[in-house]
Scaffold this motif. Structure first.
Motif, PDB file in Angstrom:
ATOM      1  N   SER A  67       0.818  -1.221   0.000  1.00  0.00           N
ATOM      2  CA  SER A  67       0.000   0.000   0.000  1.00  0.00           C
ATOM      3  C   SER A  67       0.850   1.269   0.000  1.00  0.00           C
ATOM      4  N   PRO A  68       1.901   1.346  -0.829  1.00  0.00           N
ATOM      5  CA  PRO A  68       2.726   2.567  -0.848  1.00  0.00           C
ATOM      6  C   PRO A  68       1.953   3.776  -1.372  1.00  0.00           C
ATOM      7  N   LEU A  69       0.835   3.501  -2.091  1.00  0.00           N
ATOM      8  CA  LEU A  69      -0.001   4.600  -2.589  1.00  0.00           C
ATOM      9  C   LEU A  69      -1.310   4.674  -1.805  1.00  0.00           C
ATOM     10  N   GLY A  70      -1.345   3.989  -0.655  1.00  0.00           N
ATOM     11  CA  GLY A  70      -2.569   4.012   0.154  1.00  0.00           C
ATOM     12  C   GLY A  70      -3.671   3.137  -0.421  1.00  0.00           C
ATOM     13  N   ALA A  71      -3.289   2.257  -1.376  1.00  0.00           N
ATOM     14  CA  ALA A  71      -4.264   1.319  -1.961  1.00  0.00           C
ATOM     15  C   ALA A  71      -5.540   2.028  -2.398  1.00  0.00           C
ATOM     16  N   ASN A  72      -5.350   3.127  -3.102  1.00  0.00           N
ATOM     17  CA  ASN A  72      -6.487   3.908  -3.576  1.00  0.00           C
ATOM     18  C   ASN A  72      -7.472   3.021  -4.352  1.00  0.00           C
ATOM     19  N   ASN A  73      -8.768   3.286  -4.164  1.00  0.00           N
ATOM     20  CA  ASN A  73      -9.808   2.550  -4.896  1.00  0.00           C
ATOM     21  C   ASN A  73      -9.906   1.076  -4.566  1.00  0.00           C
ATOM     22  N   THR A  74      -9.432   0.685  -3.395  1.00  0.00           N
ATOM     23  CA  THR A  74      -9.664  -0.704  -2.984  1.00  0.00           C
ATOM     24  C   THR A  74     -10.529  -0.680  -1.724  1.00  0.00           C
ATOM     25  N   THR A 118       1.916  12.739  -8.063  1.00  0.00           N
ATOM     26  CA  THR A 118       1.850  12.468  -6.621  1.00  0.00           C
ATOM     27  C   THR A 118       2.273  11.031  -6.342  1.00  0.00           C
ATOM     28  N   ALA A 119       1.834  10.107  -7.191  1.00  0.00           N
ATOM     29  CA  ALA A 119       2.199   8.693  -6.991  1.00  0.00           C
ATOM     30  C   ALA A 119       3.715   8.532  -7.047  1.00  0.00           C
ATOM     31  N   GLN A 120       4.357   9.187  -7.985  1.00  0.00           N
ATOM     32  CA  GLN A 120       5.822   9.071  -8.102  1.00  0.00           C
ATOM     33  C   GLN A 120       6.520   9.626  -6.860  1.00  0.00           C
ATOM     34  N   ILE A 159       9.356  -1.884  -2.704  1.00  0.00           N
ATOM     35  CA  ILE A 159       7.974  -1.487  -2.968  1.00  0.00           C
ATOM     36  C   ILE A 159       7.197  -2.620  -3.630  1.00  0.00           C
ATOM     37  N   ALA A 160       6.003  -2.896  -3.118  1.00  0.00           N
ATOM     38  CA  ALA A 160       5.056  -3.737  -3.867  1.00  0.00           C
ATOM     39  C   ALA A 160       3.851  -2.852  -4.146  1.00  0.00           C
ATOM     40  N   SER A 161       3.763  -2.363  -5.373  1.00  0.00           N
ATOM     41  CA  SER A 161       2.678  -1.445  -5.721  1.00  0.00           C
ATOM     42  C   SER A 161       1.886  -2.033  -6.868  1.00  0.00           C
ATOM     43  N   LYS A 162       0.560  -1.925  -6.764  1.00  0.00           N
ATOM     44  CA  LYS A 162      -0.281  -2.530  -7.803  1.00  0.00           C
ATOM     45  C   LYS A 162      -0.776  -1.482  -8.794  1.00  0.00           C
ATOM     46  N   SER A 163      -0.573  -1.736 -10.074  1.00  0.00           N
ATOM     47  CA  SER A 163      -1.344  -1.025 -11.087  1.00  0.00           C
ATOM     48  C   SER A 163      -1.589  -1.975 -12.245  1.00  0.00           C
ATOM     49  N   PHE A 164      -2.816  -2.055 -12.659  1.00  0.00           N
ATOM     50  CA  PHE A 164      -3.141  -2.886 -13.826  1.00  0.00           C
ATOM     51  C   PHE A 164      -3.336  -1.990 -15.053  1.00  0.00           C
ATOM     52  N   ASN A 165      -2.936  -0.728 -14.912  1.00  0.00           N
ATOM     53  CA  ASN A 165      -3.090   0.226 -16.012  1.00  0.00           C
ATOM     54  C   ASN A 165      -1.724   0.465 -16.653  1.00  0.00           C
ATOM     55  N   LYS A 166      -1.686   0.305 -17.981  1.00  0.00           N
ATOM     56  CA  LYS A 166      -0.411   0.338 -18.704  1.00  0.00           C
ATOM     57  C   LYS A 166       0.393   1.617 -18.443  1.00  0.00           C
ATOM     58  N   GLU A 167      -0.275   2.777 -18.523  1.00  0.00           N
ATOM     59  CA  GLU A 167       0.461   4.043 -18.336  1.00  0.00           C
ATOM     60  C   GLU A 167       0.941   4.190 -16.891  1.00  0.00           C
ATOM     61  N   ARG A 168       0.025   3.857 -15.942  1.00  0.00           N
ATOM     62  CA  ARG A 168       0.403   4.056 -14.537  1.00  0.00           C
ATOM     63  C   ARG A 168       1.505   3.083 -14.106  1.00  0.00           C
ATOM     64  N   MET A 169       1.460   1.863 -14.598  1.00  0.00           N
ATOM     65  CA  MET A 169       2.527   0.931 -14.181  1.00  0.00           C
ATOM     66  C   MET A 169       3.883   1.393 -14.727  1.00  0.00           C
ATOM     67  N   ARG A 170       3.873   2.008 -15.890  1.00  0.00           N
ATOM     68  CA  ARG A 170       5.133   2.543 -16.452  1.00  0.00           C
ATOM     69  C   ARG A 170       5.578   3.777 -15.664  1.00  0.00           C
ATOM     70  N   GLN A 171       4.611   4.644 -15.383  1.00  0.00           N
ATOM     71  CA  GLN A 171       4.902   5.859 -14.607  1.00  0.00           C
ATOM     72  C   GLN A 171       5.569   5.499 -13.267  1.00  0.00           C
ATOM     73  N   ASN A 172       5.087   4.414 -12.662  1.00  0.00           N
ATOM     74  CA  ASN A 172       5.586   4.055 -11.330  1.00  0.00           C
ATOM     75  C   ASN A 172       7.031   3.556 -11.352  1.00  0.00           C
ATOM     76  N   LEU A 173       7.542   3.227 -12.533  1.00  0.00           N
ATOM     77  CA  LEU A 173       8.954   2.815 -12.638  1.00  0.00           C
ATOM     78  C   LEU A 173       9.896   4.008 -12.814  1.00  0.00           C
TER      79      LEU A 173
HETATM   80  P1  A2P Z   1      -4.824   1.007 -11.132  1.00  0.00           P
HETATM   81  O1  A2P Z   1      -4.554  -0.467 -11.005  1.00  0.00           O
HETATM   82  O2  A2P Z   1      -6.112   1.317 -11.821  1.00  0.00           O
HETATM   83  O3  A2P Z   1      -3.645   1.793 -11.662  1.00  0.00           O
HETATM   84  P2  A2P Z   1      -1.087   0.532  -3.776  1.00  0.00           P
HETATM   85  O4  A2P Z   1       0.075   0.346  -4.660  1.00  0.00           O
HETATM   86  O5  A2P Z   1      -0.893   1.463  -2.635  1.00  0.00           O
HETATM   87  O6  A2P Z   1      -1.690  -0.783  -3.337  1.00  0.00           O
HETATM   88  O7  A2P Z   1      -2.220   1.264  -4.652  1.00  0.00           O
HETATM   89  C1  A2P Z   1      -2.839   0.631  -5.721  1.00  0.00           C
HETATM   90  C2  A2P Z   1      -3.962   1.518  -6.236  1.00  0.00           C
HETATM   91  O8  A2P Z   1      -3.423   2.746  -6.743  1.00  0.00           O
HETATM   92  C3  A2P Z   1      -4.692   0.851  -7.373  1.00  0.00           C
HETATM   93  O9  A2P Z   1      -6.069   1.164  -7.240  1.00  0.00           O
HETATM   94  C4  A2P Z   1      -4.107   1.492  -8.617  1.00  0.00           C
HETATM   95  O10 A2P Z   1      -5.077   1.578  -9.629  1.00  0.00           O
HETATM   96  C5  A2P Z   1      -3.728   2.882  -8.141  1.00  0.00           C
HETATM   97  N1  A2P Z   1      -2.512   3.400  -8.797  1.00  0.00           N
HETATM   98  C6  A2P Z   1      -1.362   2.743  -9.042  1.00  0.00           C
HETATM   99  N2  A2P Z   1      -0.456   3.564  -9.615  1.00  0.00           N
HETATM  100  C7  A2P Z   1      -1.039   4.768  -9.719  1.00  0.00           C
HETATM  101  C8  A2P Z   1      -0.620   6.029 -10.235  1.00  0.00           C
HETATM  102  N3  A2P Z   1       0.598   6.200 -10.746  1.00  0.00           N
HETATM  103  N4  A2P Z   1      -1.518   7.049 -10.201  1.00  0.00           N
HETATM  104  C9  A2P Z   1      -2.753   6.884  -9.690  1.00  0.00           C
HETATM  105  N5  A2P Z   1      -3.222   5.721  -9.189  1.00  0.00           N
HETATM  106  C10 A2P Z   1      -2.364   4.670  -9.201  1.00  0.00           C
END
Ligand code: A2P
Length: 316
Positions: free
Chosen positions: A213-220, A244-246, A259-273
């Motif tokens: 939950s490094p991003l606060g697990a937004n939307n879960t 902000t995520a970066q 870090i174990a961070s989840k994104s299933f979105n192509k742009e966001r997973m790249r942004q996070n690297l």
């Molecule tokens: P999504 O999978 O739609 O990108 P955490 O890493 O704290 O568990 O947070 C995961 C949540 O944050 C997921 O809902 C994910 O949604 C979202 N997320 C991951 N990367 C980003 C980002 N760069 N900007 C905004 N939301 C992000």
């Protein structure tokens, strides 16, 4: 993209890339969605994946790994670092090795790189509804469970072992009985739950921390937008031309934490690297150190507010 740094883990030969792709979503994403996301993550450069029996994502991750090898996206299994976790309902005598083998069967792998005790608690039956009846929830018999974890290493089922959601006190107890010390403690850690005491303790003991939950697990179900919606982090990000995520991920990395961070979105997973070729200023670090601290994830939300569970939550 800047190269992803790796960390040395005590007693583990292979280094672990400091950022891993989390695979937990609730309700669990369907197999095809998770598989496609993992394949996309491999294409983006991720080589570290985090799953757990309880996430229901082991099978999808395994299929994606097999597909990536078939497609030549990675040369060999050993190019990947894969972590999974022992669920509480298998944390009893004689259950740990079979549970690890079951995870390997789900993953269709011969070994994982890291096997973690998911929570410091045992459930005497597998129950997926909340609250779990209180009589099914017990404290861990640390010796029994850790001997099972050590056997997993000795049998070659995993390269390393560790824990998740362990307090300093529990780690102290574990270290006092362990033949193979825990390499990792994976815990909730982010700018709003900085875990200073635990970080200092683990550094002293040579236990590496991974942040979930490094991003606060937004939307879960278990998270919120206190990080991604925070003005202090957003202002730092704007001033640096980052998101902000970066900023949140970079802050975690600068604490010596992976870090174990989840994104299933192509742009966001790249942004996070894109967090390895710049740094936060002392002034920014100071502002972040003053953020109010609020814990997001609780075991009580999953198992119910039983005294033992509340005690575990309070210790984390
Ligand atoms: P999504 O999978 O739609 O990108 P955490 O890493 O704290 O568990 O947070 C995961 C949540 O944050 C997921 O809902 C994910 O949604 C979202 N997320 C991951 N990367 C980003 C980002 N760069 N900007 C905004 N939301 C992000």
């Amino acid at each position: 993209m800047a190269a992803i740094p790796s960390v040395n883990l005590a007693g583990v030969e292979k280094e672990m890339p400091v950022i891993g792709m989390g695979t937990a979503s609730f309700p669990a994403a369907d197999l095809e969605t998770t598989k496609a996301a993992v394949l996309e993550a491999i294409k983006a450069g991720y080589r570290h994946f985090d799953t757990a029996f309880a996430y229901g994502s082991e099978k999808a991750l395994g299929e994606a790994v097999a597909e990536a090898l078939r497609l030549g996206l990675v040369e060999s299994r050993s190019d990947l670092f894969i972590t999974t976790k022992l669920w509480a309902s298998f944390a009893g005598p004689g259950q740990i090795v079979p549970a690890c083998k079951m995870s390997l069967q789900n993953l269709k792998l011969e070994y994982v790189d890291m096997y973690l005790i998911h929570w410091p608690v045992r459930m005497t039956e597998m129950v997926w509804k909340t609250p779990v009846p209180e009589e099914l929830v017990q404290a861990l018999d640390m010796k029994v469970v850790w001997e099972g974890m050590e056997e997993c290493v000795n049998l070659g089922l995993t390269k390393g072992i560790g824990v998740s959601n362990f307090s300093c006190n529990l780690l102290d107890h574990l270290i006092s009985i362990a033949k193979i010390p825990p390499a990792i403690n994976q815990v909730e850690l982010n700018p709003f739950w900085q875990q200073k005491k635990l970080r200092e303790f683990c550094k002293e003991k040579g236990i590496h921390i991974t942040a979930y939950s490094p991003l606060g697990a937004n939307n879960t179900k278990w998270g919120d937008n206190r990080i991604l919606g925070n003005d202090v982090l957003a202002d730092i990000a704007t001033a640096m031309g980052k998101t902000t995520a970066q900023v949140a991920l970079r802050w975690v990395y600068e604490q010596g934490v992976s870090i174990a961070s989840k994104s299933f979105n192509k742009e966001r997973m790249r942004q996070n690297l894109e967090i390895f070729d710049w740094c936060l200023s002392d002034e920014d670090l100071d502002k972040i150190s003053q953020l109010p601290q609020t814990k997001g994830v609780t075991l009580a939300a999953a198992l119910g507010p039983h005294p033992l569970v509340l005690e575990i939550d309070a210790s984390l």
